[in-house]
Design an enzyme around this catalytic site. Structure first.
Site, mmCIF file in Angstrom:
data_model
loop_
_atom_site.group_PDB
_atom_site.id
_atom_site.type_symbol
_atom_site.label_atom_id
_atom_site.label_comp_id
_atom_site.label_asym_id
_atom_site.label_seq_id
_atom_site.Cartn_x
_atom_site.Cartn_y
_atom_site.Cartn_z
ATOM 1 N N ALA A 1 0.844 -1.194 0.000
ATOM 2 C CA ALA A 1 0.000 0.000 0.000
ATOM 3 C C ALA A 1 0.877 1.241 0.000
ATOM 4 C CB ALA A 1 -0.923 0.022 1.219
ATOM 5 N N ASP A 2 0.387 2.268 -0.676
ATOM 6 C CA ASP A 2 1.039 3.569 -0.612
ATOM 7 C C ASP A 2 0.308 4.513 0.330
ATOM 8 O OD1 ASP A 2 3.325 4.030 -2.892
ATOM 9 O OD2 ASP A 2 1.944 2.413 -3.385
ATOM 10 N N ARG A 3 -0.965 4.241 0.557
ATOM 11 C CA ARG A 3 -1.715 4.989 1.568
ATOM 12 C C ARG A 3 -2.977 4.216 1.914
ATOM 13 N NH1 ARG A 3 -2.461 11.451 1.981
ATOM 14 N NH2 ARG A 3 -0.438 11.272 0.948
ATOM 15 N N ALA B 1 -4.857 2.759 -1.323
ATOM 16 C CA ALA B 1 -4.239 3.119 -2.599
ATOM 17 C C ALA B 1 -2.983 2.279 -2.784
ATOM 18 C CB ALA B 1 -3.890 4.604 -2.624
#
Length: 389
Positions: A260-262, A270
């Protein structure tokens, strides 16, 4: 358990920072020195280094290195002569670095830690040199914490998946796990997140095969994950992004693990574009879908995924492919010759090229951080992440 020797994205020695240029992998291994704040920004933005934890580490280490060099200068630069001057100098740098990749919250989290260290040290009436030393130590600590937490979350997630498979009538061994993009040592400071979960299952003898998507248009899967799995000697199979549904129809897939990036407060996540597609198909086939990411990836300040900024890469990137010429040609040093080719019509103008998509929480089975595993309560479509953050 036998620990596998993986790759690394960053190496440091006597204050020198080098990164492996991921744009040239898997055919050429080139280490690039990062000596300035501007070079770190460019490396992150151009994706010479990528992966949310790795870019956070590079930013933090570069700030530390920059300040360490300043303390050794004679005469000392003006900004280390007073707390006020230091604050005026360092704050624009801390504001600048996160703009290189805005979706990756880890980068922002690392910068917030450095900002908090700066403000706390000033409020404690420390002198400028001591404050600078505090910032240097915090930057090094941000990088150093990554490997241990990656191993912890990989164990949490791996053991959870084994038990989940058993609940569904399986034996909990010979697991087939699919992943998206690259989440191993090249995306972190070591071991990895989702790829770390796969590595953990391999090390404990419960993995049959790792499946991974090419992860177009930037091919982090076919270039980087493939290389890491080969290095780790983990049995693996690559598939094109459009083949995920076919894979689920014809192979017994035990789980999907992604990074995950966020992650929003409700669990919306995301990640590399294509993750949402895989999640939709996983739900259709009743396959556990697991997000593995450090606490720093969870953004409690945003309620849901609609508030996550989505970075769009230059359209040209989706029109080009870089790789080794085939049949292979090597130079006098034995290095394969590489080239970039355009795969679209020259005058193509319309290109949709987001780096990320958002997978809604209702499609995610579990979210794993270094503090444990979160699942939704029965009947809920969102997560309560308070126990793992």
């Amino acid at each position: 358990m036998t620990t596998s020797a993986g790759m690394t994205s960053i190496r440091t020695s006597e204050g020198r920072i080098e990164i492996i240029n991921q744009l040239l992998l898997p055919h050429t291994t080139e280490w690039v020195a990062v000596d300035t704040i501007e070079e770190a920004f460019d490396a992150i933005k151009s994706m010479k280094i990528r992966g949310a934890p790795a870019i956070a580490s590079l930013a933090a280490l570069t700030v530390s290195s920059h300040l360490s060099k300043a303390l050794k200068d004679d005469p000392a630069p003006q900004f280390v002569l007073s707390p006020e001057a230091l604050k005026s100098y360092i704050e624009p740098i801390l504001n600048y670095l996160p703009t290189a990749r805005p979706t990756a919250v880890n980068l922002g989290a690392a910068i917030r830690r450095l900002t908090k260290t700066l403000n706390n040290s000033i409020s404690e009436k420390k002198d400028a040199r001591t404050i600078t030393q505090d910032l240097i130590a915090e930057g090094v600590a941000i990088d150093g914490e990554d490997v241990a937490r990656n191993k912890q979350m990989s164990k949490w997630g791996g053991e959870w998946l084994v038990e989940e498979v058993k609940k569904r009538g399986g034996e909990g061994d010979r697991l087939n796990v699919m992943t998206v993009c690259n989440t191993g040592s090249l995306a972190t400071s070591g071991y990895g997140t989702a790829l770390g979960l796969i590595t953990y299952l391999h090390e404990t003898g419960r993995l049959e095969t790792a499946f991974f998507t090419q992860s177009t248009p930037y091919h982090q899967g076919s270039r980087l994950t493939a290389l890491e799995l080969l290095t780790l000697k983990i049995p693996s199979v690559m598939l094109c992004d459009s083949m995920v549904g076919s894979l689920f129809q014809h192979k017994g897939i035990s789980g999907i693990a992604v990074g995950a990036d966020r992650i929003a407060r409700n669990g919306d996540t995301a990640n590399k574009v294509g993750t949402y597609n895989a999640a939709v198909l996983a739900a259709r086939h009743n396959i556990p879908f697991i997000v593995v990411a450090p606490i720093s990836t969870v953004d409690l300040d945003i309620e849901d995924g609609s508030q996550i900024p989505i970075e769009h890469r230059p359209p040209l990137e989706a029109r080009l492919v870089r790789g080794a010429l085939y049949p292979f040609k090597v130079d006098a040093q034995g290095v394969k010759e590489q080239a970039t080719v355009m795969v679209t019509p020259e005058d193509l103008e319309g290109v949709y090229n987001p780096s990320f998509d958002v997978t809604p929480a209702d499609l995610i089975t579990a979210i794993v951080t270094e503090k444990g595993v979160a699942v939704k309560t029965e009947g809920s479509k969102v997560f309560d992440l308070s126990n793992i953050v």
